[in-house]
Design an enzyme around this catalytic site. Structure first.
Site, PDB file in Angstrom:
ATOM      1  N   TYR A  26      14.773  -7.553  14.230  1.00  0.00           N
ATOM      2  CA  TYR A  26      14.734  -7.232  12.792  1.00  0.00           C
ATOM      3  C   TYR A  26      15.920  -7.884  12.066  1.00  0.00           C
ATOM      4  O   TYR A  26      15.752  -8.502  11.009  1.00  0.00           O
ATOM      5  CB  TYR A  26      14.767  -5.708  12.632  1.00  0.00           C
ATOM      6  CG  TYR A  26      14.608  -5.209  11.218  1.00  0.00           C
ATOM      7  CD1 TYR A  26      13.360  -5.187  10.598  1.00  0.00           C
ATOM      8  CD2 TYR A  26      15.706  -4.719  10.496  1.00  0.00           C
ATOM      9  CE1 TYR A  26      13.210  -4.704   9.301  1.00  0.00           C
ATOM     10  CE2 TYR A  26      15.569  -4.230   9.207  1.00  0.00           C
ATOM     11  CZ  TYR A  26      14.314  -4.226   8.613  1.00  0.00           C
ATOM     12  OH  TYR A  26      14.178  -3.753   7.326  1.00  0.00           O
TER      13      TYR A  26
ATOM     14  N   SER B 240       0.825  -1.213   0.000  1.00  0.00           N
ATOM     15  CA  SER B 240       0.000   0.000   0.000  1.00  0.00           C
ATOM     16  C   SER B 240       0.856   1.257   0.000  1.00  0.00           C
ATOM     17  O   SER B 240       0.363   2.350  -0.256  1.00  0.00           O
ATOM     18  CB  SER B 240      -0.938   0.012   1.214  1.00  0.00           C
ATOM     19  OG  SER B 240      -0.200   0.203   2.404  1.00  0.00           O
ATOM     20  N   ARG B 241       2.154   1.103   0.309  1.00  0.00           N
ATOM     21  CA  ARG B 241       3.013   2.312   0.395  1.00  0.00           C
ATOM     22  C   ARG B 241       4.489   1.900   0.329  1.00  0.00           C
ATOM     23  O   ARG B 241       4.813   0.714   0.213  1.00  0.00           O
ATOM     24  CB  ARG B 241       2.746   3.050   1.705  1.00  0.00           C
ATOM     25  CG  ARG B 241       3.128   2.215   2.905  1.00  0.00           C
ATOM     26  CD  ARG B 241       3.128   3.030   4.180  1.00  0.00           C
ATOM     27  NE  ARG B 241       3.850   2.300   5.202  1.00  0.00           N
ATOM     28  CZ  ARG B 241       3.432   2.144   6.441  1.00  0.00           C
ATOM     29  NH1 ARG B 241       2.302   2.673   6.815  1.00  0.00           N
ATOM     30  NH2 ARG B 241       4.171   1.479   7.304  1.00  0.00           N
TER      31      ARG B 241
ATOM     32  N   VAL C 289       0.164 -11.383   6.407  1.00  0.00           N
ATOM     33  CA  VAL C 289       1.030 -12.420   5.836  1.00  0.00           C
ATOM     34  C   VAL C 289       1.778 -13.240   6.893  1.00  0.00           C
ATOM     35  O   VAL C 289       2.409 -14.243   6.559  1.00  0.00           O
ATOM     36  CB  VAL C 289       2.024 -11.846   4.792  1.00  0.00           C
ATOM     37  CG1 VAL C 289       1.304 -11.470   3.513  1.00  0.00           C
ATOM     38  CG2 VAL C 289       2.830 -10.687   5.342  1.00  0.00           C
TER      39      VAL C 289
END
Ligand code: NAP
Length: 259
Positions: A167, A25-26, A76
């Site tokens: 991360y 979306s971005r 997801v």
């Protein structure tokens, strides 16, 4: 759908190719979606919910290029939602030729103070999602006897980054998963590669402090941040026939961060 896309090359019997881009979306995902639309792919957009597409024109911008675009909402990190999405994309477009595993989050903090849930959440969204989607879309590609998968890793997965134990773990795992999937799927004519962006200007990196941003700039040979289009360009190349003998690789796109 047939007859409208430049990817048809005038042959009404050949179905246009389809690319699914998670978290599109971005940011980098939206740029990749637009670039692959320009390359002639029908585009399956994905994000958590429809609302995320309300304030942008990405689907219309893609359709204006003469290809199809449709939004498929799914988290997801959840296998069952990915299963439904892959089924729906296959039903809607007939093929899945390209999978871009782009959806990702950061939940930064020093390891010493990081709650377990904060670690697990990033692993689920960034890493487990790649298993979910590579397995499900990969099975469609196996039946098609062709496909391209590109995973979004990060320089944090190659070199580590303080405050990003979760991360960097997820992104390092993606690099290993890319090589494993490349070995498992190579004989089926499926290329699996990763890109490892450095510091790219997006809403994700806007969250960093000015001090973190200045420190990062100091270490970049090109002395500027990257753009989303510079990531999309390399992804487009990896999806092209020019990269047909490239697989299992992680291409760093960082303006020379690691040298
Ligand atoms: P972004 O602007 O935050 O976009 C990521 C998109 O993924 C967001 O729309 C996000 O929605 C969505 N998303 C998050 N969790 C999801 C889920 N469970 N299911 C479906 N969609 C989900 O990030 P970006 O900067 O464009 O980064 C894109 C990818 O490149 C990420 O994998 C990132 O780790 C990687 N990367 C980025 C940089 C950089 O400098 N920007 C550097 C290296 C690697 P929400 O708003 O709800 O989170």
């Amino acid at each position: 759908m047939k007859g409208e896309s430049p990817a048809l090359n005038g042959d009404m019997d050949i179905m246009a190719k389809t690319a699914i881009i998670t978290g599109s979306s971005r940011g980098i995902g939206a740029a990749i979606a637009l670039r692959l639309a320009k390359d002639g792919y029908n585009i399956a957009l994905n994000d958590l919910n429809e609302g995320m597409f309300e304030n942008n024109s990405i689907a219309d911008d893609i359709k204006a290029l003469g290809v199809e675009a449709e939004i498929f909402c799914a988290d997801v990190s959840k296998y069952d939602q990915c299963e439904e999405m892959v089924k729906a994309v296959k039903e809607r477009f007939g093929t899945i030729d390209v999978l871009i595993n782009n959806a990702g989050i950061t939940r930064d903090g020093l390891m010493a103070r990081m709650p377990e849930e904060q670690y697990d959440m990033v692993i689920a969204v960034n890493q487990k999602s790649v298993f979910n989607m590579m397995k499900l879309a990969g099975n469609v590609m196996i039946r098609q006897k062709q496909g391209k998968i590109i995973n979004l890793a990060s320089v944090a997965g190659l070199y580590g980054n303080p405050g990003q134990i979760n991360y960097s773990a997820s992104k390092a795992a993606i690099i290993g998963m890319t090589m494993t999937a490349a070995k498992e799927l190579g004989s089926r004519n499926i290329n699996v590669n990763a890109v490892a962006p450095g510091f790219i200007s997006t809403p994700m990196t806007d969250k960093l402090t000015e001090e973190q941003k200045a420190k990062m700039l100091e270490a970049i040979a090109m002395k500027r941040y990257g753009t989303v289009d510079e990531i999309a360009g390399v992804v487009s190349f990896l999806c092209s026939e020019d990269a047909s003998y490239v697989t299992g690789q992680t291409i760093e796109i960082s303006g020379g961060l690691s040298m």
